[in-house]
Design a protein around this motif. Structure first.
Motif, PDB file in Angstrom:
ATOM      1  N   ASP A  19       0.828  -1.203   0.000  1.00 19.21           N
ATOM      2  CA  ASP A  19       0.000   0.000   0.000  1.00 19.21           C
ATOM      3  C   ASP A  19       0.865   1.258   0.000  1.00 19.21           C
ATOM      4  OD1 ASP A  19      -2.304  -1.514  -0.011  1.00 19.21           O
ATOM      5  OD2 ASP A  19      -2.633  -1.358   2.172  1.00 19.21           O
ATOM      6  N   GLU A  20       1.940   1.238   0.775  1.00 19.11           N
ATOM      7  CA  GLU A  20       2.839   2.392   0.815  1.00 19.11           C
ATOM      8  C   GLU A  20       3.519   2.608  -0.528  1.00 19.11           C
ATOM      9  OE1 GLU A  20       5.562   2.163   4.067  1.00 19.11           O
ATOM     10  OE2 GLU A  20       3.962   1.945   5.540  1.00 19.11           O
ATOM     11  N   LYS A  21       3.878   1.542  -1.209  1.00 20.20           N
ATOM     12  CA  LYS A  21       4.499   1.678  -2.534  1.00 20.20           C
ATOM     13  C   LYS A  21       3.524   2.321  -3.518  1.00 20.20           C
ATOM     14  CE  LYS A  21       7.801  -2.149  -2.335  1.00 20.20           C
ATOM     15  NZ  LYS A  21       8.166  -3.447  -2.896  1.00 20.20           N
ATOM     16  N   GLN A  22       2.267   1.919  -3.466  1.00 19.32           N
ATOM     17  CA  GLN A  22       1.263   2.499  -4.365  1.00 19.32           C
ATOM     18  C   GLN A  22       1.034   3.965  -4.032  1.00 19.32           C
ATOM     19  OE1 GLN A  22      -2.133  -0.031  -3.932  1.00 19.32           O
ATOM     20  NE2 GLN A  22      -1.362  -1.567  -5.377  1.00 19.32           N
ATOM     21  N   LYS A  23       0.975   4.279  -2.737  1.00 19.27           N
ATOM     22  CA  LYS A  23       0.784   5.671  -2.336  1.00 19.27           C
ATOM     23  C   LYS A  23       1.973   6.522  -2.773  1.00 19.27           C
ATOM     24  CE  LYS A  23      -2.141   4.701   1.638  1.00 19.27           C
ATOM     25  NZ  LYS A  23      -2.231   4.717   3.111  1.00 19.27           N
ATOM     26  N   ASN A  24       3.172   5.976  -2.634  1.00 18.85           N
ATOM     27  CA  ASN A  24       4.362   6.716  -3.049  1.00 18.85           C
ATOM     28  C   ASN A  24       4.373   6.940  -4.559  1.00 18.85           C
ATOM     29  OD1 ASN A  24       5.418   7.043  -0.507  1.00 18.85           O
ATOM     30  ND2 ASN A  24       6.696   5.213  -0.593  1.00 18.85           N
ATOM     31  N   ALA A  25       3.922   5.964  -5.327  1.00 16.30           N
ATOM     32  CA  ALA A  25       3.886   6.114  -6.783  1.00 16.30           C
ATOM     33  C   ALA A  25       2.904   7.221  -7.179  1.00 16.30           C
ATOM     34  CB  ALA A  25       3.502   4.800  -7.443  1.00 16.30           C
ATOM     35  N   VAL A  26       1.752   7.242  -6.543  1.00 18.97           N
ATOM     36  CA  VAL A  26       0.757   8.289  -6.828  1.00 18.97           C
ATOM     37  C   VAL A  26       1.301   9.648  -6.411  1.00 18.97           C
ATOM     38  CG1 VAL A  26      -1.531   9.138  -6.205  1.00 18.97           C
ATOM     39  CG2 VAL A  26      -1.197   6.713  -6.692  1.00 18.97           C
ATOM     40  N   LEU A  27       1.945   9.687  -5.257  1.00 17.59           N
ATOM     41  CA  LEU A  27       2.511  10.944  -4.774  1.00 17.59           C
ATOM     42  C   LEU A  27       3.580  11.475  -5.722  1.00 17.59           C
ATOM     43  CD1 LEU A  27       2.498  12.977  -2.452  1.00 17.59           C
ATOM     44  CD2 LEU A  27       4.279  11.614  -1.372  1.00 17.59           C
ATOM     45  N   TRP A  28       4.443  10.598  -6.223  1.00 14.67           N
ATOM     46  CA  TRP A  28       5.469  11.014  -7.178  1.00 14.67           C
ATOM     47  C   TRP A  28       4.843  11.503  -8.481  1.00 14.67           C
ATOM     48  CZ3 TRP A  28      10.289  12.407  -6.862  1.00 14.67           C
ATOM     49  CH2 TRP A  28      11.046  11.995  -5.778  1.00 14.67           C
ATOM     50  N   ALA A  29       3.823  10.814  -8.946  1.00 12.07           N
ATOM     51  CA  ALA A  29       3.163  11.224 -10.191  1.00 12.07           C
ATOM     52  C   ALA A  29       2.548  12.614 -10.035  1.00 12.07           C
ATOM     53  CB  ALA A  29       2.107  10.206 -10.588  1.00 12.07           C
ATOM     54  N   LEU A  30       1.880  12.848  -8.911  1.00 16.26           N
ATOM     55  CA  LEU A  30       1.274  14.162  -8.678  1.00 16.26           C
ATOM     56  C   LEU A  30       2.340  15.250  -8.521  1.00 16.26           C
ATOM     57  CD1 LEU A  30      -1.649  13.243  -6.273  1.00 16.26           C
ATOM     58  CD2 LEU A  30      -1.788  13.869  -8.684  1.00 16.26           C
ATOM     59  N   ALA A  31       3.452  14.905  -7.897  1.00 22.96           N
ATOM     60  CA  ALA A  31       4.531  15.878  -7.743  1.00 22.96           C
ATOM     61  C   ALA A  31       5.125  16.259  -9.100  1.00 22.96           C
ATOM     62  CB  ALA A  31       5.617  15.301  -6.833  1.00 22.96           C
ATOM     63  N   ILE A  32       5.288  15.295  -9.977  1.00 20.01           N
ATOM     64  CA  ILE A  32       5.835  15.580 -11.311  1.00 20.01           C
ATOM     65  C   ILE A  32       4.859  16.424 -12.121  1.00 20.01           C
ATOM     66  CG2 ILE A  32       6.461  14.503 -13.510  1.00 20.01           C
ATOM     67  CD1 ILE A  32       7.675  12.216 -11.820  1.00 20.01           C
ATOM     68  N   ILE A  33       3.587  16.081 -12.053  1.00 14.92           N
ATOM     69  CA  ILE A  33       2.567  16.871 -12.775  1.00 14.92           C
ATOM     70  C   ILE A  33       2.541  18.300 -12.243  1.00 14.92           C
ATOM     71  CG2 ILE A  33       0.084  17.128 -13.127  1.00 14.92           C
ATOM     72  CD1 ILE A  33      -0.047  14.050 -13.250  1.00 14.92           C
TER      73      ILE A  33
END
Length: 80
Positions: A19-33
């Motif tokens: 779950d933390e890996k998925q949350k981190n992936a979403v967080l990174w995607a939003l940060a890049i956007i």
């Protein structure tokens, strides 16, 4: 019984890591956007600051021509 508790704890901790890996992936995607949007906004602001406003010159010329047209009509009425 003790082994079952340890197995459940192990499974629970593995699920949390996933779950933390998925949350981190979403967080990174939003940060890049967000970063891309910020750079695009700054670039647009710089462009608007340095780009000349051609429409303003056109409106001034149009107003001058428009005023000249009505002045000509007023002159024609005075002559009649």
């Amino acid at each position: 019984m003790m082994n079952m508790n340890k197995l459940e704890d192990l499974l629970t901790s593995l699920n949390k890591k996933e779950d933390e890996k998925q949350k981190n992936a979403v967080l990174w995607a939003l940060a890049i956007i967000g970063a891309v949007a910020a750079v695009a906004g700054i670039a647009y602001a710089v462009y608007r600051f340095f780009a000349p406003d051609y429409l303003e010159d056109f409106e001034e010329d149009f107003d001058d021509d428009f005023d000249d047209y009505f002045e000509d009509e007023d002159d024609d009425k005075d002559e009649k």
